[in-house]
Design an enzyme around this catalytic site. Sequence first.
Site, short mmCIF file in Angstrom:
data_model
loop_
_atom_site.label_atom_id
_atom_site.label_comp_id
_atom_site.label_asym_id
_atom_site.label_seq_id
_atom_site.Cartn_x
_atom_site.Cartn_y
_atom_site.Cartn_z
N GLU A 91 0.82 -1.22 0.00
CA GLU A 91 0.00 0.00 0.00
C GLU A 91 0.85 1.26 0.00
OE1 GLU A 91 -2.51 -0.04 3.46
OE2 GLU A 91 -3.10 -2.11 3.12
N CYS A 112 3.11 8.26 1.64
CA CYS A 112 3.57 7.28 2.63
C CYS A 112 3.81 5.97 1.89
CB CYS A 112 2.48 7.13 3.68
SG CYS A 112 2.80 5.82 4.85
N CYS A 119 5.15 -7.53 7.87
CA CYS A 119 6.15 -7.02 8.82
C CYS A 119 6.44 -8.09 9.85
CB CYS A 119 5.67 -5.75 9.51
SG CYS A 119 6.95 -5.03 10.58
N CYS A 123 4.01 -5.67 16.16
CA CYS A 123 3.42 -4.78 17.18
C CYS A 123 1.96 -5.16 17.32
CB CYS A 123 3.57 -3.31 16.76
SG CYS A 123 5.30 -2.85 16.52
N CYS A 126 -0.99 -3.37 15.26
CA CYS A 126 -0.76 -2.99 13.87
C CYS A 126 -1.24 -4.06 12.89
CB CYS A 126 0.73 -2.72 13.67
SG CYS A 126 1.18 -2.36 11.97
N GLY A 192 5.69 -2.48 6.83
CA GLY A 192 7.06 -2.96 6.98
C GLY A 192 7.91 -2.09 7.88
N SER A 224 10.56 6.26 9.45
CA SER A 224 9.98 5.90 10.75
C SER A 224 10.43 4.50 11.14
CB SER A 224 8.45 5.95 10.64
OG SER A 224 7.85 5.48 11.81
N LEU A 248 7.36 5.44 19.18
CA LEU A 248 7.64 5.17 20.60
C LEU A 248 6.45 4.47 21.26
CD1 LEU A 248 10.05 5.82 22.51
CD2 LEU A 248 8.68 7.73 23.35
N HIS A 249 5.32 5.12 21.25
CA HIS A 249 4.05 4.56 21.73
C HIS A 249 4.04 4.18 23.19
CE1 HIS A 249 3.48 4.69 17.52
NE2 HIS A 249 3.83 3.47 17.21
N ASN A 323 -6.13 4.07 15.10
CA ASN A 323 -7.10 3.70 14.06
C ASN A 323 -7.51 2.26 14.29
OD1 ASN A 323 -7.89 5.47 11.96
ND2 ASN A 323 -5.77 5.55 11.25
N CYS A 366 -1.49 1.67 8.45
CA CYS A 366 -0.77 0.83 7.51
C CYS A 366 -1.27 -0.61 7.52
CB CYS A 366 0.73 0.88 7.79
SG CYS A 366 1.17 0.43 9.47
N1 SAH Z 1 7.55 -0.03 10.96
C1 SAH Z 1 7.75 1.36 11.05
C2 SAH Z 1 7.08 2.14 9.96
C3 SAH Z 1 5.70 1.72 9.54
S1 SAH Z 1 4.41 1.88 10.73
C4 SAH Z 1 7.31 1.87 12.39
O1 SAH Z 1 6.70 1.12 13.13
O2 SAH Z 1 7.64 3.01 12.69
C5 SAH Z 1 4.03 3.60 10.61
C6 SAH Z 1 3.35 4.18 11.84
O3 SAH Z 1 1.97 3.78 11.89
C7 SAH Z 1 3.99 3.69 13.13
O4 SAH Z 1 4.18 4.76 14.02
C8 SAH Z 1 2.95 2.72 13.61
O5 SAH Z 1 3.09 2.49 14.96
C9 SAH Z 1 1.68 3.39 13.20
N2 SAH Z 1 0.49 2.55 13.25
C10 SAH Z 1 0.41 1.22 13.03
N3 SAH Z 1 -0.85 0.78 13.19
C11 SAH Z 1 -1.59 1.86 13.51
C12 SAH Z 1 -2.97 2.07 13.79
N4 SAH Z 1 -3.82 1.06 13.76
N5 SAH Z 1 -3.39 3.32 14.10
C13 SAH Z 1 -2.53 4.36 14.10
N6 SAH Z 1 -1.22 4.23 13.83
C14 SAH Z 1 -0.74 3.00 13.54
FE1 SF4 Z 2 5.84 -3.45 11.78
FE2 SF4 Z 2 5.79 -0.78 12.24
FE3 SF4 Z 2 3.52 -2.25 12.24
FE4 SF4 Z 2 5.27 -2.53 14.24
S1 SF4 Z 2 4.10 -0.67 13.71
S2 SF4 Z 2 4.23 -4.22 13.13
S3 SF4 Z 2 7.20 -2.29 13.15
S4 SF4 Z 2 4.86 -1.88 10.50
#
Ligand code: SAH
Ligand code: SF4
Length: 380
Positions: A91, A112, A119, A123, A126, A192, A224, A248-249, A323, A366
């Site tokens: 995407e 983006c 991935c 996390c 995600c 990813g 990122s 960071l989260h 989200n 994502c």
């Molecule tokens: N893997 C890298 C880059 C891709 S994720 C990373 O984790 O930084 C891009 C961003 O989208 C990250 O900050 C991720 O934590 C966030 N993200 C993932 N799922 C999400 C969701 N459901 N709602 C909001 N942000 C989300």
């Molecule tokens: Fe992978 Fe980034 Fe999603 Fe974590 S937030 S699963 S590192 S894409």
Amino acid sequence: MLPDIRSLTRDELAARFTEWAQPGYRVDQLLSWLYARRAVSWESMSNLPKSLRTQLSSAFALRPLELAGRQGAVDTTQKFLWRLADGALIESVLIPASPALYGEASDRHTLCVSTQVGCAYGCKFCASGLDGWKRHLQPDEIVEQVLATERIASAAPSSTPAAAADEKSVVTSESANAESRVVNNLVIMGMGEPLANYDNLIKALRILNAPWGGGIGARKITISTSGLAPQIRRLASEPLQFRLAISLHGATDATRNRIMPINRKYPLAELTAAIEDYQRRRDRLITFEYILIAGVNDAVSETAPLAALAKRLHAKVNLIPYNKVDGLPWQRPSESVQDAFLAALEKLDVTATLRREKGHDIDAACGQLRLRKMSELANQ
Ligand code: SAH
Ligand code: SF4
């Protein structure tokens, strides 16, 4: 499978043309077809001799991404689902002009892009990691996300909300020149973990940054990462200065461990040491991404450790309301909880923004569009 020509740098192409006894200016003609006009076929390269086009086509592929789905939001954020040559889905999200999110001047369009299929980092919140990791993207597959998006966006009247999905179409319109460039700001935040695909990512970014290639300034490219400490140190020695965002989260190991398995490998002490090393050699201004997830990391008590980290590392904090992802239990906190978290951070003198996500209504987080498409395909 032949390598795609958009995976090569100018120097690599020039070396090949020297081997082929081609005059130097042919390299620039070719690059102009690839990046200014975003050509999708060898035949269209009318000022290159036919013999050279044949030679090129026997050495390299030119594989445009196939548009497999498209969604547009009311605020004109558009999401593209691409099918790669092996059938895998990735995407990209095109976000219209917005005020400076990463310290840059206000932009025309931010794209983006994804760096991997799936991935491996898993996390918990995600969608990208839900189905595991499939493979790295090649440099051309990262570069082509920009070119293919620009082909679509410059063919359509600008800022028109996306139409329904154009199934199986390959966008073939090649716009005239770099003037029609749409994307001037890039965030590596799609599917990813970019720093896990380090070499391909850096090569793609060199091509997207080069004046002969994408022409996107390095300071307009934000990488990122979820926190791959050794690769953050490595990034500090790159000649190009990209911007760095850390997902960071959570500002304590307890919170991060709960939602991000990577934190067990590189806990906060190690991550922050790597960031400090990066900042000694590179940019001091970094961004913390902090998704607000109800009941997980949104308590006002979390703002004190977050503020301490942000101040120590000179980081700006981007708060992002979570989200919702189909099939996952996590929830977005109410707006009053979001506002209280922001206010508490600001009271602690932290520069923070609360980004009410554009494209919330189109599964903009994502990996979500891909996930939906894969379950559709599985149910067919
Ligand atoms: N893997 C890298 C880059 C891709 S994720 C990373 O984790 O930084 C891009 C961003 O989208 C990250 O900050 C991720 O934590 C966030 N993200 C993932 N799922 C999400 C969701 N459901 N709602 C909001 N942000 C989300
Ligand atoms: Fe992978 Fe980034 Fe999603 Fe974590 S937030 S699963 S590192 S894409």
